[in-house]
Every structure is written in C-alpha cells, then in structure tokens.
Design a protein around this motif. Structure first.
Motif, PDB file in Angstrom:
ATOM      1  N   ASN A  31      26.159  64.749 -66.215  1.00 27.39           N
ATOM      2  CA  ASN A  31      24.706  64.886 -66.311  1.00 27.39           C
ATOM      3  C   ASN A  31      24.290  66.277 -65.874  1.00 27.39           C
ATOM      4  O   ASN A  31      24.896  66.858 -64.970  1.00 27.39           O
ATOM      5  CB  ASN A  31      24.002  63.899 -65.363  1.00 27.39           C
ATOM      6  N   LYS A  32      23.259  66.756 -66.524  1.00 23.64           N
ATOM      7  CA  LYS A  32      22.684  68.047 -66.113  1.00 23.64           C
ATOM      8  C   LYS A  32      21.174  68.003 -66.227  1.00 23.64           C
ATOM      9  O   LYS A  32      20.620  67.402 -67.144  1.00 23.64           O
ATOM     10  CB  LYS A  32      23.236  69.182 -66.985  1.00 23.64           C
ATOM     11  N   TRP A  33      20.543  68.645 -65.274  1.00 26.61           N
ATOM     12  CA  TRP A  33      19.093  68.816 -65.298  1.00 26.61           C
ATOM     13  C   TRP A  33      18.763  70.293 -65.262  1.00 26.61           C
ATOM     14  O   TRP A  33      19.469  71.076 -64.613  1.00 26.61           O
ATOM     15  CB  TRP A  33      18.459  68.171 -64.050  1.00 26.61           C
ATOM     16  N   TYR A  34      17.694  70.686 -65.988  1.00 25.79           N
ATOM     17  CA  TYR A  34      17.062  71.988 -65.767  1.00 25.79           C
ATOM     18  C   TYR A  34      15.819  71.687 -64.953  1.00 25.79           C
ATOM     19  O   TYR A  34      14.811  71.214 -65.515  1.00 25.79           O
ATOM     20  CB  TYR A  34      16.670  72.647 -67.083  1.00 25.79           C
ATOM     21  N   GLY A  35      15.868  71.889 -63.665  1.00 28.58           N
ATOM     22  CA  GLY A  35      14.746  71.471 -62.815  1.00 28.58           C
ATOM     23  C   GLY A  35      14.551  69.973 -62.940  1.00 28.58           C
ATOM     24  O   GLY A  35      15.458  69.201 -62.635  1.00 28.58           O
ATOM     25  N   GLU A  75      25.721  74.988 -64.895  1.00 25.25           N
ATOM     26  CA  GLU A  75      26.304  74.109 -63.886  1.00 25.25           C
ATOM     27  C   GLU A  75      25.828  72.674 -64.109  1.00 25.25           C
ATOM     28  O   GLU A  75      24.633  72.451 -64.305  1.00 25.25           O
ATOM     29  CB  GLU A  75      25.848  74.605 -62.510  1.00 25.25           C
ATOM     30  N   HIS A  76      26.763  71.721 -64.110  1.00 26.57           N
ATOM     31  CA  HIS A  76      26.349  70.315 -64.189  1.00 26.57           C
ATOM     32  C   HIS A  76      26.109  69.791 -62.778  1.00 26.57           C
ATOM     33  O   HIS A  76      26.615  70.339 -61.803  1.00 26.57           O
ATOM     34  CB  HIS A  76      27.390  69.477 -64.929  1.00 26.57           C
TER      35      HIS A  76
END
Ligand code: ADP
Ligand code: MG
Length: 263
Positions: A31-35, A75-76
């Motif tokens: 999983n990854k989030w941008y903010g 980065e994840h």
C-alpha cells in the motif's frame, strides 16, 4: 494503430523466453499513500524470472507509482516488496542492492543533456558499480551496438531523435547489468514513426529472456510479447490474465470499458 502493425510483422524467437520457477519481484499487500490519498491499495503481485508483464489502465490509476516503488523512487508505507530475495526497507544498503538489480526506462528518457551518449552510459557503472573506465566504455559500446546506435556514442542527447534517445536510455539501463527492467510508457512521448524502433528494442530484450514490467498502452506489443497483462484502476489490480484471454474475454466492466476506449 501503425505501431501494432509494426510489431506484428516481426516473428518472435521464443526459445529463450522461458519463465523460471524462481521469483524476481514480489509485492505482498503493498500500500502507498500520497499524504491522505491512498494511491496503491493492497497490491499483490508475483513476477517470476523471465516473465514479461504489461501493466495498463487509465491515467491516474497508479501504474507509474507501482513500478517506481519497486526501485524506491517512491516509498511504500505498508506491505512488502521483495526483489531477487532482497526485501526493500529503508535500509540504504538494501535500496542500493535493489537498484543494481533493477533498470528503469522512463517516458521522457531522462538522459543527462551535458554528457555524451557514451558518458551517459558509463556514468553509473563507473561511479556506482566502480567499473574501470575502459571496461565501462566497452560495455557501453556493446549495448549501444545492441540498440543499433554505436555511431552516436560521441554525440549529445539533444542531437538525437526521440527514438534514438530512448534506445540510449535502454542501453544505459542495461549497462548496469540489471536482472529486471521496468518501463514506464517508454513510447508515449515518441512520434509514431519512432515507436517501432523502441518496441523492436524491447522485443529483442524479451527474446533474450529479460524479466520485464512494462507500463504501456501498446496493445500489439502486449499481445505479442507479454505473458501476462495486468489492468489497474484506482490503485488496484482489477484483473490480470494471459494476453489472449485478457483481450478476447475481459472479465470486469472496468476492463471492458478501458479496452473499448483504447482498441
Ligand atoms: P498513472 O501512472 O497510472 O497515470 P500515477 O501513479 O502517476 O498514475 O498517479 C496515480 C495518482 O497519484 C494520480 O491521482 C496522481 O495525481 C497521484 N500522484 C502521483 N504522484 C504524486 C505525488 N508525487 N504526490 C501526490 N499525488 C501524486
Ligand atoms: Mg504514469
């Protein structure tokens, strides 16, 4: 599309295109989030050595982010990424090891404009891999010959066509002797007449058995070269299948809609 026709007029040598039992890249619950924005949601993907995977999907679905996570350009935050048995963590040594395994080719070539073609190809081998200059130059010429532009070695990127620059970018990545190649829409910034030469170079790599993850909308290439096509939408892998099944018998409505728009 003209590029589809270009790919199809070429008989592909499948003798080295065998998929191994060994795993090259594994993403587990990644999983990854941008903010606040959840850009990649529970991605599970196993890529075996020798596999050729095409990733497609609408703009903004997370394709670039996914492949950029594999060599830590992004980065994840959750889940695991394992490349050739090395788990990608914030450990800088691991990041370096993984970057050596993985070559990347971008939409906009990203060559250094103030360096010659030869210097573009020898910079990282000399400074990162500590290869002696002469040897790095020999390797560079070898790969420039393979992408069929050795005569451009002493020119600067600005003197080359887009298709030639992209072939240099592929040669430059190969000079680091990667085991996996990542492509992010390598032909989408090119004029139609230059798409074929870049696709031909990529087909050549596939024929040599390279493990490849390619974000591309070149569906002729996907049909001919991929052993698996992955469809992404809104940060998820919605569907994946071998090309024949994927194109002839898409399962989800989102895939059907996407294919109806691009084919
Ligand atoms: P694709 O390659 O499928 O077009 P991307 O991975 O580039 O998709 O982007 C996925 C989503 O993440 C898009 O909504 C995009 O606007 C957003 N995004 C991409 N990069 C960043 C960033 N550095 N910061 C914030 N949002 C981003
Ligand atoms: Mg993208």
């Amino acid at each position: 599309a003209p590029a589809d026709a270009a790919v199809q007029d070429r008989a592909i040598d499948r003798s080295n295109m065998k998929v191994s039992d060994e795993i090259a890249v594994e993403l587990v619950g990644m999983n990854k989030w941008y903010g606040e924005f959840h850009v990649l949601k529970d991605i599970n993907l196993t890529v075996n050595k020798g596999e050729r995977i095409v990733i497609c999907g609408p703009s903004g679905s997370g394709k670039s982010t996914l492949i950029r996570c594999i060599n830590r350009l992004e980065e994840h935050q959750k889940g695991r990424i394992i490349v050739d048995g090395i788990e990608l963590t914030s450990d800088l040594k691991k990041i370096d090891e993984i970057r050596r395994e993985v070559g990347m080719v971008f939409q906009h070539f990203n060559l250094f404009p103030h360096l010659t073609i030869l210097e573009n190809c020898t910079l990282a081998p000399i400074w990162v891999r500590k290869v002696p200059k002469r040897e790095a130059e020999q390797t560079a010429m070898h790969f420039l010959e393979r992408v069929r532009i050795p005569e451009q070695a002493n020119k600067y990127p600005g003197q080359l066509s887009g298709g030639q620059q992209q072939r240099v970018a592929i040669a430059r990545a190969l000079c680091m002797r990667p085991n996996v190649m990542l492509f992010d829409e390598p032909t989408s910034a090119l004029d139609p007449e230059m798409i074929k030469e870049v696709l031909d170079t990529m087909i050549g790599l596939a024929e040599e058995g390279m493990t490849m993850l390619c974000v591309t909308h070149e569906m002729g290439f996907a049909r001919q070269v991929a052993n698996r096509v992955i469809f992404m939408d809104r940060g998820q892998i919605v569907e994946q299948n071998e090309p024949e099944e994927f194109f002839n018998n898409p399962r989800s409505d989102r895939t059907k809609l996407f294919l109806s728009q691009i084919l």
